[in-house]
Design a protein around this motif. Sequence first.
Motif, PDB file in Angstrom:
ATOM      1  N   ILE A  95       0.856  -1.180   0.000  1.00  0.00           N
ATOM      2  CA  ILE A  95       0.000   0.000   0.000  1.00  0.00           C
ATOM      3  C   ILE A  95       0.898   1.238   0.000  1.00  0.00           C
ATOM      4  O   ILE A  95       2.122   1.131   0.053  1.00  0.00           O
ATOM      5  CB  ILE A  95      -0.961   0.018   1.206  1.00  0.00           C
ATOM      6  N   VAL A  96       0.308   2.421  -0.057  1.00  0.00           N
ATOM      7  CA  VAL A  96       1.066   3.669  -0.171  1.00  0.00           C
ATOM      8  C   VAL A  96       1.726   4.007   1.163  1.00  0.00           C
ATOM      9  O   VAL A  96       1.034   4.114   2.185  1.00  0.00           O
ATOM     10  CB  VAL A  96       0.142   4.809  -0.611  1.00  0.00           C
ATOM     11  N   GLN A 134      -7.339  -0.192   2.730  1.00  0.00           N
ATOM     12  CA  GLN A 134      -7.217   0.733   1.592  1.00  0.00           C
ATOM     13  C   GLN A 134      -6.355   1.930   1.977  1.00  0.00           C
ATOM     14  O   GLN A 134      -6.522   2.511   3.053  1.00  0.00           O
ATOM     15  CB  GLN A 134      -8.584   1.220   1.143  1.00  0.00           C
ATOM     16  N   GLN A 138      -6.624   3.415  -5.803  1.00  0.00           N
ATOM     17  CA  GLN A 138      -5.988   2.354  -6.588  1.00  0.00           C
ATOM     18  C   GLN A 138      -5.286   1.308  -5.724  1.00  0.00           C
ATOM     19  O   GLN A 138      -4.891   0.255  -6.242  1.00  0.00           O
ATOM     20  CB  GLN A 138      -4.958   2.957  -7.554  1.00  0.00           C
ATOM     21  N   ASN A 139      -5.089   1.578  -4.446  1.00  0.00           N
ATOM     22  CA  ASN A 139      -4.320   0.669  -3.586  1.00  0.00           C
ATOM     23  C   ASN A 139      -5.177   0.135  -2.448  1.00  0.00           C
ATOM     24  O   ASN A 139      -5.517   0.871  -1.508  1.00  0.00           O
ATOM     25  CB  ASN A 139      -3.093   1.397  -3.009  1.00  0.00           C
ATOM     26  N   TYR A 140      -5.531  -1.138  -2.545  1.00  0.00           N
ATOM     27  CA  TYR A 140      -6.298  -1.784  -1.478  1.00  0.00           C
ATOM     28  C   TYR A 140      -5.991  -3.275  -1.478  1.00  0.00           C
ATOM     29  O   TYR A 140      -5.562  -3.844  -2.475  1.00  0.00           O
ATOM     30  CB  TYR A 140      -7.799  -1.521  -1.635  1.00  0.00           C
ATOM     31  N   GLN A 141      -6.212  -3.882  -0.339  1.00  0.00           N
ATOM     32  CA  GLN A 141      -5.944  -5.306  -0.148  1.00  0.00           C
ATOM     33  C   GLN A 141      -7.084  -5.924   0.640  1.00  0.00           C
ATOM     34  O   GLN A 141      -7.809  -5.235   1.362  1.00  0.00           O
ATOM     35  CB  GLN A 141      -4.629  -5.513   0.619  1.00  0.00           C
TER      36      GLN A 141
END
Length: 201
Positions: A95-96, A134, A138-141
Amino acid sequence: MRAIVGIVGCLLFASAGFSTSVLASEGDTSLSQRGGYVLSKGDLSRDTNHVALMFAAARSFHGPMSFLGLEAMHQLSFLYDSFYALGEDQLKYPIVPHAQARIIEPTFAFDFCFFSTRRVRPCLGAGFSAVYLQSSIQNYQMYAAFPAQARIMYASFDNIFFYELGVRYRSFQNRTDGYLAKHADLMSFFGIGLFFPGQGM
């Protein structure tokens, strides 16, 4: 730790000393909103301490049993948690870095309350949850977890409201490029809810 044990012991003693029983039956339903203070550790959260919110709904599927007045129920809950992620050098989750991470976690659990005909009821529960993590659009798991909780509930048919105090533990992990990253939360919470008696008694 001794203080917590002492408080629990006093509550159990008080529960055993109530002369007025509170009816409990199959179909009892409760709705509660909980505020939690979270202690985090692992390879994800920069914030060791933060606040989380949870909504829980429970329904009894088996009324009081002869063994310690045990009452069994299904519980569905939703946890919302927010914190800042670690930096690039420490973060092992995809993630970021440094971004505000959010967790939305639905949980299905089995909850068991002892002395369910009393006003003060110690309860234990465990179940399965899906952790949606999240850090941006665009970045989530997604992760699977098996949370467990212990709580003490004060309930009375004299009042539709009930109160609860407890702790919840949950952990999950991620493996990326051979590295195993772990994250664990211990949340102490206080909740106020609505109690709706069933029609089984």
